[in-house]
Design a protein around this motif. Structure first.
Motif, PDB file in Angstrom:
ATOM      1  N   ARG A 186       0.847  -1.225  -0.272  1.00 13.37           N
ATOM      2  CA  ARG A 186       0.179   0.161  -0.012  1.00 13.37           C
ATOM      3  C   ARG A 186       0.681   1.127   0.031  1.00 13.37           C
ATOM      4  O   ARG A 186       0.531   2.186  -0.294  1.00 13.37           O
ATOM      5  CB  ARG A 186      -0.841   0.102   1.095  1.00 13.37           C
ATOM      6  N   THR A 187       1.861   1.112   0.581  1.00 11.68           N
ATOM      7  CA  THR A 187       3.001   2.319   0.488  1.00 11.68           C
ATOM      8  C   THR A 187       3.495   2.560  -0.804  1.00 11.68           C
ATOM      9  O   THR A 187       3.420   3.672  -1.382  1.00 11.68           O
ATOM     10  CB  THR A 187       4.217   1.955   1.593  1.00 11.68           C
ATOM     11  N   GLU A 188       3.686   1.603  -1.809  1.00  8.98           N
ATOM     12  CA  GLU A 188       4.167   1.820  -2.868  1.00  8.98           C
ATOM     13  C   GLU A 188       2.930   2.255  -3.958  1.00  8.98           C
ATOM     14  O   GLU A 188       3.250   2.973  -4.789  1.00  8.98           O
ATOM     15  CB  GLU A 188       4.709   0.674  -3.518  1.00  8.98           C
ATOM     16  N   ARG A 189       1.825   1.605  -3.735  1.00 13.11           N
ATOM     17  CA  ARG A 189       0.809   2.118  -4.424  1.00 13.11           C
ATOM     18  C   ARG A 189       0.345   3.608  -4.265  1.00 13.11           C
ATOM     19  O   ARG A 189      -0.684   3.966  -4.890  1.00 13.11           O
ATOM     20  CB  ARG A 189      -0.209   1.009  -4.436  1.00 13.11           C
ATOM     21  N   HIS A 190       0.208   3.705  -2.830  1.00  5.66           N
ATOM     22  CA  HIS A 190      -0.531   5.023  -2.358  1.00  5.66           C
ATOM     23  C   HIS A 190       0.561   5.947  -1.728  1.00  5.66           C
ATOM     24  O   HIS A 190       0.524   6.020  -0.599  1.00  5.66           O
ATOM     25  CB  HIS A 190      -1.580   4.706  -1.536  1.00  5.66           C
ATOM     26  N   PRO A 191       1.462   6.555  -2.414  1.00  7.64           N
ATOM     27  CA  PRO A 191       2.590   7.348  -2.042  1.00  7.64           C
ATOM     28  C   PRO A 191       2.015   8.439  -1.123  1.00  7.64           C
ATOM     29  O   PRO A 191       2.928   8.879  -0.064  1.00  7.64           O
ATOM     30  CB  PRO A 191       3.271   7.647  -3.163  1.00  7.64           C
ATOM     31  N   SER A 193      -0.204   8.262   1.125  1.00  2.00           N
ATOM     32  CA  SER A 193      -0.415   7.612   2.266  1.00  2.00           C
ATOM     33  C   SER A 193       0.792   7.236   3.185  1.00  2.00           C
ATOM     34  O   SER A 193       0.695   6.183   4.048  1.00  2.00           O
ATOM     35  CB  SER A 193      -1.676   6.674   2.208  1.00  2.00           C
ATOM     36  N   ARG A 194       1.701   7.249   2.470  1.00  2.29           N
ATOM     37  CA  ARG A 194       2.959   6.708   2.997  1.00  2.29           C
ATOM     38  C   ARG A 194       3.322   6.645   4.254  1.00  2.29           C
ATOM     39  O   ARG A 194       3.798   5.683   5.037  1.00  2.29           O
ATOM     40  CB  ARG A 194       4.392   7.144   2.118  1.00  2.29           C
TER      41      ARG A 194
END
Length: 237
Positions: A186-191, A193-194
């Motif tokens: 999710r970190t990679e797909r939603h920067p 929201s990192r």
């Protein structure tokens, strides 16, 4: 003509009961039950008094109906797909959840969709319903119950619910490699929201460093088929 007379003439007595229950009118519910209306009789739209009282959070009416013999584990929901406890948990109606648990409602997977009340309480809304989660756990709900291949912790990670992740960990949830893998993905797909997913990873590492090792993450990735679902059944994107 009084409002009460108009209602009596305009709808059947069962419909009167379900409307009163949905409105939270305990006095009218008690009167109608006293007149012999079946407590679990469905109205013209197929809903029972308990169903509507639960959905709208009227704990006093829920207790009244249960005392009159309503089944706390009856089918409920718009399409009879759920149960009173699942509905109450998903809405965060903690007082209603307590009334149902006091009446003996079980906390495991239930309803036509096999939903787990704890997962619903933990993941619905922006940050879940912390008080409802604690109440379910205090009444013996399995903190690691699996629903659609994920635990409540896994789902809270998926939705980026930092406070709920921490609450579940504090209550003894088992950190999983899947949870850590999800946080990294999710970190990679939603920067954008990192930051919150990094906080989740830190929380998982603090609870059990072994969950986020490279071999564990690689194994979890191998187990994923890329078509996960949300608790409500929607496919992830």
């Amino acid at each position: 003509m009084s409002m009460g007379m108009g209602m009596s003439m305009g709808m059947g007595i069962v419909d009167q009961l379900t409307r009163a229950a949905g409105d939270g009118d305990a006095a009218l519910v008690a009167r109608l039950l006293g007149e012999g209306v079946g407590v679990d009789a469905p109205d013209s739209e197929g809903h029972t008094a308990l169903d509507l009282a639960v959905r709208r959070g009227h704990a006093d009416v829920v207790r009244l109906l249960i005392a009159a013999g309503a089944d706390p584990e009856q089918r409920a929901g718009e399409y009879q797909e759920s149960t009173p406890l699942c509905l109450a948990a998903a809405h965060g109606h903690t007082a209603v959840v307590r009334a149902l648990l006091d009446a003996g409602a079980h906390t495991g997977a239930q309803g036509r969709m096999s939903h787990a009340p704890l997962v619903l309480a933990a993941t619905t809304g922006d940050e879940g319903h912390p008080e409802t989660v604690d109440l379910l756990l205090d009444h013996g709900a399995d903190i690691n119950v699996v629903m659609k291949d994920r635990t409540p912790l896994d789902w809270a990670v998926w939705f980026g619910q930092v406070p709920m992740v921490q609450q579940l960990l504090d209550r003894g949830a088992t950190p999983t490699a899947k949870a850590c893998t999800t946080a990294h993905e999710r970190t990679e797909r939603h920067p954008e929201s990192r930051q919150k997913y990094e906080r989740i990873i830190d929380a998982l590492l603090a609870a059990d460093p072994a969950t986020c090792t490279e071999p564990a993450i690689r194994h979890a990735c191998d187990q994923e088929n890329g078509t996960g679902t949300t608790p409500s059944g929607m496919r992830r994107r």
